[in-house]
Design an enzyme around this catalytic site. Structure first.
Site, PDB file in Angstrom:
ATOM      1  N   ASN A  98       3.184  49.751 -37.135  1.00 41.70           N
ATOM      2  CA  ASN A  98       2.120  49.533 -37.463  1.00 41.70           C
ATOM      3  C   ASN A  98       1.659  49.003 -36.691  1.00 41.70           C
ATOM      4  OD1 ASN A  98       1.398  47.374 -39.116  1.00 41.70           O
ATOM      5  ND2 ASN A  98       1.678  48.175 -40.761  1.00 41.70           N
ATOM      6  N   GLU A 117      -2.825  43.480 -39.642  1.00 40.48           N
ATOM      7  CA  GLU A 117      -2.530  44.272 -40.382  1.00 40.48           C
ATOM      8  C   GLU A 117      -3.709  45.476 -39.914  1.00 40.48           C
ATOM      9  OE1 GLU A 117       0.164  45.036 -40.959  1.00 40.48           O
ATOM     10  OE2 GLU A 117       0.903  44.773 -43.101  1.00 40.48           O
ATOM     11  N   ASP A 154       3.550  32.738 -39.738  1.00 41.12           N
ATOM     12  CA  ASP A 154       2.881  33.308 -40.829  1.00 41.12           C
ATOM     13  C   ASP A 154       3.803  33.099 -42.087  1.00 41.12           C
ATOM     14  OD1 ASP A 154       4.864  34.976 -39.517  1.00 41.12           O
ATOM     15  OD2 ASP A 154       3.573  36.760 -39.432  1.00 41.12           O
ATOM     16  N   HIS A 173       0.936  45.980 -36.172  1.00 34.38           N
ATOM     17  CA  HIS A 173       0.292  44.501 -36.501  1.00 34.38           C
ATOM     18  C   HIS A 173       0.717  43.357 -35.487  1.00 34.38           C
ATOM     19  CE1 HIS A 173       3.514  43.966 -39.529  1.00 34.38           C
ATOM     20  NE2 HIS A 173       4.409  43.349 -38.163  1.00 34.38           N
TER      21      HIS A 173
HETATM   22  P1  PGA Z   1      10.981  42.542 -36.432  1.00 28.75           P
HETATM   23  O1  PGA Z   1       9.332  42.935 -37.405  1.00 28.75           O
HETATM   24  O2  PGA Z   1      10.473  41.560 -35.049  1.00 28.75           O
HETATM   25  O3  PGA Z   1      11.444  42.696 -37.093  1.00 28.75           O
HETATM   26  O4  PGA Z   1      10.726  44.061 -36.053  1.00 28.75           O
HETATM   27  C1  PGA Z   1       8.195  42.484 -35.751  1.00 28.75           C
HETATM   28  C2  PGA Z   1       6.770  42.934 -36.707  1.00 28.75           C
HETATM   29  O5  PGA Z   1       6.234  42.929 -38.385  1.00 28.75           O
HETATM   30  O6  PGA Z   1       5.735  41.994 -36.341  1.00 28.75           O
END
Ligand code: PGA
Length: 223
Positions: free
Chosen positions: A124, A131, A63, A126
């Site tokens: 959450n 999302e 992304d 995702h």
């Molecule tokens: P993080 O993010 O590795 O910074 O915890 C993971 C994500 O949001 O997919």
């Protein structure tokens, strides 16, 4: 599918070793790469592999934010440069972009598909920026980030107002086509959602839960 509990160090070492094995035995290896705090240790291990030749390896990032140019310190392009691309030379490195949204999935296929995909999970549920509510059939697309994600990611910005409100992300379908997936969650704040994703119902409300249907998804949790 079960969650394997291991130290973060061990998880990073194991995944980096699997990347090395793939790259050594495959003529045209394709990696799917993630950003965020979680994969940093994996990239650190890969960066140390001076005896492995990555010059035929193609990378596709999951992304990128909309509205930050590639050299903005918080762009994912910049993140990847800091943690991996500035240290290891790959054949080609792709990021989804606004002018190629519809072509990203085709491009991945044209290179033979992703052999190893690294994934984190959001609090959450995702995966990438898919999302809650994202359909199983989604391909690479533009998303409006949820308040939860903007808040989580604001720790990297000077203020929450600077966090972009949109991103481009591989879809769930795109991710599910990867031949092998490593899903990594680190920290007690991820424990509950990881458990829901792997042991709960398969539902768009927890996008990571679709991974239960993947034939080769390895799931790791570290405190
Ligand atoms: P993080 O993010 O590795 O910074 O915890 C993971 C994500 O949001 O997919």
């Amino acid at each position: 599918m079960r969650i394997k509990n291991k130290s973060y160090q061990k998880v990073c070492h194991l995944i980096a070793s699997n990347i090395r094995d793939l790259v050594k035995r495959h003529d045209n290896p394709v990696l799917g790469l993630a950003t965020g705090s979680t994969p940093i240790g994996i990239y650190k291990e890969v960066s140390k592999m001076r005896n492995t030749n990555f010059s035929e390896t193609i990378t596709f990032n999951l992304d990128e934010y909309v509205g930050l140019n590639g050299w903005h310190p918080q762009s994912y392009n910049h993140f990847m440069y800091d943690h991996l691309f500035g240290k290891i030379t790959f054949k080609k490195r792709f990021f989804p972009s606004l002018n190629g949204v519809d072509l990203y999935d085709d491009l991945i296929e044209a290179y033979g598909g992703i052999d190893i995909q690294i994934l984190g999970i959001g609090t959450n549920g995702h995966i990438a920026f898919n999302e809650p509510g994202t359909p199983r059939k989604s391909k690479t697309h533009v998303v409006d980030l949820t308040e939860n994600t903007i808040k989580d990611n604001s720790r990297f910005f000077d203020s929450i107002d600077e966090v972009p409100t949109q991103a481009i992300t591989m879809g769930i379908e795109t991710i599910m086509k990867a031949k092998r997936i490593y899903l990594v969650a680190q920290g007690s704040h991820k424990k509950e959602i990881l458990d829901r994703a792997i042991n709960g119902d398969i539902t768009p409300e927890v996008p990571a839960s679709f991974l239960q249907e993947h034939p080769n998804c390895n799931v790791f949790y570290s405190d």
